[in-house]
Scaffold this active site. Structure first.
Site, PDB file in Angstrom:
ATOM      1  N   ASP A 187     -26.785  13.716 -23.366  1.00 42.15           N
ATOM      2  CA  ASP A 187     -25.566  13.197 -23.045  1.00 42.15           C
ATOM      3  C   ASP A 187     -25.857  12.026 -22.156  1.00 42.15           C
ATOM      4  O   ASP A 187     -27.235  11.564 -21.637  1.00 42.15           O
ATOM      5  CB  ASP A 187     -24.653  14.164 -22.256  1.00 42.15           C
TER       6      ASP A 187
ATOM      7  N   ASN B 252     -19.560  24.047 -13.042  1.00 45.05           N
ATOM      8  CA  ASN B 252     -18.416  24.504 -13.637  1.00 45.05           C
ATOM      9  C   ASN B 252     -18.534  25.123 -15.117  1.00 45.05           C
ATOM     10  O   ASN B 252     -17.438  25.573 -15.754  1.00 45.05           O
ATOM     11  CB  ASN B 252     -17.403  23.313 -13.778  1.00 45.05           C
TER      12      ASN B 252
ATOM     13  N   HIS C 207     -20.473  23.927 -17.661  1.00 42.48           N
ATOM     14  CA  HIS C 207     -20.400  22.753 -18.688  1.00 42.48           C
ATOM     15  C   HIS C 207     -21.923  22.951 -19.106  1.00 42.48           C
ATOM     16  O   HIS C 207     -22.882  23.385 -18.670  1.00 42.48           O
ATOM     17  CB  HIS C 207     -20.205  21.425 -18.381  1.00 42.48           C
TER      18      HIS C 207
ATOM     19  N   GLU D  15     -17.140  20.040 -21.111  1.00 48.11           N
ATOM     20  CA  GLU D  15     -16.237  20.472 -19.908  1.00 48.11           C
ATOM     21  C   GLU D  15     -15.451  21.650 -20.080  1.00 48.11           C
ATOM     22  O   GLU D  15     -14.903  21.744 -21.116  1.00 48.11           O
ATOM     23  CB  GLU D  15     -15.590  19.137 -19.210  1.00 48.11           C
TER      24      GLU D  15
HETATM   25  C1  F6R Z   1     -27.701  16.664 -17.977  1.00 50.38           C
HETATM   26  C2  F6R Z   1     -26.616  17.767 -18.450  1.00 50.38           C
HETATM   27  C3  F6R Z   1     -25.747  18.488 -17.481  1.00 50.38           C
HETATM   28  C4  F6R Z   1     -26.594  19.256 -16.464  1.00 50.38           C
HETATM   29  C5  F6R Z   1     -26.078  20.185 -15.770  1.00 50.38           C
HETATM   30  C6  F6R Z   1     -26.972  21.156 -14.586  1.00 50.38           C
HETATM   31  O1  F6R Z   1     -28.208  15.853 -18.911  1.00 50.38           O
HETATM   32  O2  F6R Z   1     -26.246  17.710 -19.620  1.00 50.38           O
HETATM   33  O3  F6R Z   1     -25.041  19.394 -18.295  1.00 50.38           O
HETATM   34  O4  F6R Z   1     -27.778  20.112 -17.489  1.00 50.38           O
HETATM   35  O5  F6R Z   1     -25.037  19.538 -14.856  1.00 50.38           O
HETATM   36  O6  F6R Z   1     -27.370  19.860 -13.831  1.00 50.38           O
HETATM   37  P1  F6R Z   1     -28.740  20.340 -12.758  1.00 50.38           P
HETATM   38  O7  F6R Z   1     -29.747  20.576 -13.626  1.00 50.38           O
HETATM   39  O8  F6R Z   1     -28.865  19.156 -12.164  1.00 50.38           O
HETATM   40  O9  F6R Z   1     -28.254  21.444 -12.103  1.00 50.38           O
END
Ligand code: F6R
Length: 241
Positions: free
Chosen positions: A67, A136, A138, A143
């Protein structure tokens, strides 16, 4: 789905790094989709060390970026692209032809999504998708409330994502939209791995693994993936029944 609980972040990351390395040893032309973020940082460092120390040939594989923050240029160190270059592509000297990342500055995000979906299809699908989980629930920028049927798409970021996402940036940054692979890619990938570490993820991991499967917590979908694996450390597992 399989649940693997490791003693700590180091153990978790070492095993996650082995997953990527083992796949590449078996299938040098593998298509691998990876997330950015704090969770996989050590995984990628250990993976890069392994590739170098064990002389693993990665010249035929493909890396897909999960993403990107819409509107954030690649030189901004909070961008996913910057992260991939810093932790993976530069240490491993991955050639540009091996990487497929969303262009955050595209003039047509519809085209950008189409291009990504076509690339994945043309390459025979994703062999391994290794993702993190947001506070959350995701996956990527899928989302809460997302349709499980989508491939790549543009999203309005959830409030939690906008707030938590500030941690990647040097200064307060306006985040509004994201571009992401969809949960359909996740379900169609030959192997899907969700990584999570630390006590702050314990609540959402409990929801992902114990709540009813629904798009309220997108990560619940991992439980329906026949080759799905959730790899977490003991802290992230601490609230599980
Ligand atoms: C990042 C992504 C997000 C993260 C998620 C966890 O490319 O796709 O979905 O994997 O927000 O983020 P961290 O690892 O920083 O806790």
């Amino acid at each position: 789905m399989e649940l693997k609980i490791y003693k700590d972040y180091e153990q978790l990351s070492a095993n996650a790094a082995n997953e990527i390395a083992d796949l590449l040893k078996q299938k040098p032309g593998a298509v691998i989709c990876l997330a950015s973020g704090d969770t996989p940082k050590l995984t990628y460092q250990l993976f890069a060390e392994k590739v170098i120390n064990e002389n693993i040939d990665i010249s035929n594989c493909t890396f897909i970026g999960l993403d990107e923050w819409v509107g954030i240029p690649p030189e901004n160190e909070g961008s996913c692209q910057y992260f991939f270059r810093k932790y993976l592509f530069e240490p491993l000297q991955v050639t540009p032809g091996q990487t497929y990342l969303f262009n955050a500055l595209s003039s047509s995000f519809e085209e950008e999504c189409k291009k990504m979906d076509e690339t994945i299809l043309a390459k025979g699908g994703i062999d391994l998708m290794m993702v993190g989980i947001g506070m959350n629930g995701h996956i990527g920028f899928n989302e809460p409330g997302v349709s499980f049927d989508l491939y790549s798409h543009i999203v309005n970021l959830d409030e939690t994502t906008v707030t938590v996402g500030q941690k990647y940036f040097n200064s307060q940054t306006a985040l509004q939209k994201g571009i992401t692979l969809g949960l359909r890619h996740f379900m169609e990938s030959k192997r899907a791995i969700v990584l999570a570490n630390s006590a702050k993820k314990a609540g959402i991991i409990k929801k992902a693994l114990e709540d009813e499967i629904s798009n309220h917590v997108p990560a619940t979908i991992i439980r329906t993936h026949a080759q799905g694996v959730v790899m977490i450390d003991e802290e992230a597992a601490s609230l599980l029944k």
